[in-house]
Design a protein around this motif. Structure first.
Motif, PDB file in Angstrom:
ATOM      1  N   UNK A 176      34.786  41.676  39.182  1.00 55.37           N
ATOM      2  CA  UNK A 176      33.917  40.975  40.133  1.00 55.37           C
ATOM      3  C   UNK A 176      32.652  41.791  40.378  1.00 55.37           C
ATOM      4  N   UNK A 177      32.843  43.095  40.541  1.00 58.08           N
ATOM      5  CA  UNK A 177      31.690  43.968  40.785  1.00 58.08           C
ATOM      6  C   UNK A 177      30.731  43.908  39.619  1.00 58.08           C
ATOM      7  N   UNK A 178      31.297  43.879  38.386  1.00 56.65           N
ATOM      8  CA  UNK A 178      30.451  43.815  37.199  1.00 56.65           C
ATOM      9  C   UNK A 178      29.731  42.479  37.105  1.00 56.65           C
ATOM     10  N   UNK A 181      27.176  42.207  39.977  1.00 55.43           N
ATOM     11  CA  UNK A 181      26.232  43.320  40.120  1.00 55.43           C
ATOM     12  C   UNK A 181      26.400  44.031  41.442  1.00 55.43           C
ATOM     13  N   UNK A 182      27.633  44.236  41.846  1.00 55.15           N
ATOM     14  CA  UNK A 182      27.908  44.852  43.136  1.00 55.15           C
ATOM     15  C   UNK A 182      28.749  46.103  42.917  1.00 55.15           C
ATOM     16  N   UNK A 183      28.678  47.004  43.885  1.00 52.29           N
ATOM     17  CA  UNK A 183      29.587  48.143  43.863  1.00 52.29           C
ATOM     18  C   UNK A 183      30.971  47.662  44.281  1.00 52.29           C
ATOM     19  N   UNK A 184      31.981  48.239  43.654  1.00 51.35           N
ATOM     20  CA  UNK A 184      33.353  47.819  43.993  1.00 51.35           C
ATOM     21  C   UNK A 184      33.621  47.972  45.480  1.00 51.35           C
ATOM     22  N   UNK A 185      33.137  49.035  46.058  1.00 54.21           N
ATOM     23  CA  UNK A 185      33.395  49.289  47.474  1.00 54.21           C
ATOM     24  C   UNK A 185      32.714  48.315  48.405  1.00 54.21           C
ATOM     25  N   UNK A 186      31.736  47.591  47.895  1.00 51.74           N
ATOM     26  CA  UNK A 186      31.025  46.654  48.787  1.00 51.74           C
ATOM     27  C   UNK A 186      31.624  45.247  48.756  1.00 51.74           C
ATOM     28  N   UNK A 187      32.571  45.044  47.847  1.00 51.51           N
ATOM     29  CA  UNK A 187      33.122  43.689  47.717  1.00 51.51           C
ATOM     30  C   UNK A 187      33.840  43.255  49.003  1.00 51.51           C
ATOM     31  N   UNK A 188      34.667  44.147  49.529  1.00 55.78           N
ATOM     32  CA  UNK A 188      35.416  43.795  50.745  1.00 55.78           C
ATOM     33  C   UNK A 188      34.494  43.468  51.917  1.00 55.78           C
TER      34      UNK A 188
END
Length: 209
Positions: A176-178, A181-188
């Motif tokens: 999802x991050x890929x 275009x998001x950082x994994x930590x920002x998904x939540x």
């Protein structure tokens, strides 16, 4: 005829037996005279009712109707006469008109009774679809419509994120991050903010968030 075989006071009691031969002719003449006097306004319809109700009762009961249904048919016959008396040009024909009308009504009533089968609720519970009711389905569809209308108000990234989270039982946060275009930590945190926006949008659209 038993005392139970009576009709309401509006149609008079049925106490006479079937008529044959000369007595039938006399009865037909009496009916014609009563009908003629009713049409002219000399008498109310009651004398005609008293003359013909026993005959109609026998006609109707010949179709095997129970007392209540037979009474309804006799009343329907009299109501038909009141509505259509003007169509009977010859008073001498009124007795035949009434018996034919009663016979037809009795046939229809017997047919309806034969096709109507009383069923207990326990039986219906087995055969009736146990799925959601039409009302429940309508409510659910309305809620879905409001929900997706709310999603449509969000920015594209929120829409994509919520769609992925909603339809993926075990979302791959790295993918999802890929994709977004998001950082994994920002998904939540981003998902939380998107959900808050969605709740507000649904609430403003009249739905339950």
């Amino acid at each position: 005829m038993s005392s139970a075989e009576t009709v309401p006071s509006t149609t008079g009691p049925s106490t006479a037996g079937p008529t044959t031969g000369a007595s039938e002719r006399a009865l037909w003449d009496a009916a014609a005279d009563a009908f003629r006097r009713w049409q002219s306004g000399a008498d109310p319809v009651d004398p005609l009712v008293r003359v013909m109700t026993p005959v109609l009762w026998h006609v109707v009961r010949a179709y095997g109707l129970d007392e209540e249904l037979a009474r309804d048919v006799v009343q329907t016959t009299w109501l038909a006469l009141v509505r259509r008396a003007g169509s009977i040009a010859d008073p001498q024909a009124v007795a035949a008109w009434l018996t034919v009308t009663a016979r037809r009504e009795a046939w229809r009533a017997a047919k309806r009774a034969a096709t109507t089968v009383a069923v207990d609720d326990e039986v219906l519970d087995v055969v009736v679809d146990a799925g959601e009711s039409a009302e429940d389905s309508a409510v659910q569809q309305d809620q879905h419509r409001r929900l997706w209308a709310g999603v449509a108000t969000l920015d594209e990234r929120c829409q994509r994120l919520l769609r992925i989270v909603a339809f993926d039982a075990r979302p791959d946060y790295a993918r999802i991050a890929s994709d977004l275009g998001m950082a994994v930590g920002s998904i939540g945190p981003t998902r939380g903010r998107c959900l808050d926006k969605l709740r507000t949008a649904v609430r403003e659209n009249g739905g339950v968030s």
